[in-house]
Design a protein around this motif. Structure first.
Motif: not given
Length: 100
Positions: A51-73
């Protein structure tokens, strides 16, 4: 927290509450009754990660995109936390507030 993530957490908590008695009805047999809690935790960890992997990543200008492993964890941790909430809720329904 964004609205989709809030709805996902609420949905995982509802699933955590409903999955425990359903798993107990399936696994409550001779030799399998000790598998109910580990199966519940494993199921909720997998569902939470999916479920967490299927959610959209919030778009912010200063935050890096989280890795796939971090999202799954993070999803697995949220799923296990929802399983614990379901376990506490189910225990309170069975024993009441006065104790067992």
């Amino acid at each position: 927290m964004s609205l989709p993530r809030t709805l996902a957490v609420v949905g995982l908590m509802v699933l955590g509450i409903l999955a425990l008695p359903l798993l107990a009805s399936v696994l409550d047999g001779q030799g399998t009754e000790n598998l109910i809690l580990p199966a519940h935790l494993l199921l909720m960890a997998v569902v939470g990660a999916v479920v967490w992997r299927a959610l959209p990543v919030p778009a912010t200008a200063d935050a890096p995109t989280p890795s796939r492993n971090r999202v799954l964890l993070v999803g697995a941790v949220v799923g296990v936390a929802a399983a614990v909430v379901g376990l506490v809720f189910f225990f309170l329904l069975l024993s009441g507030f006065s104790g067992a």
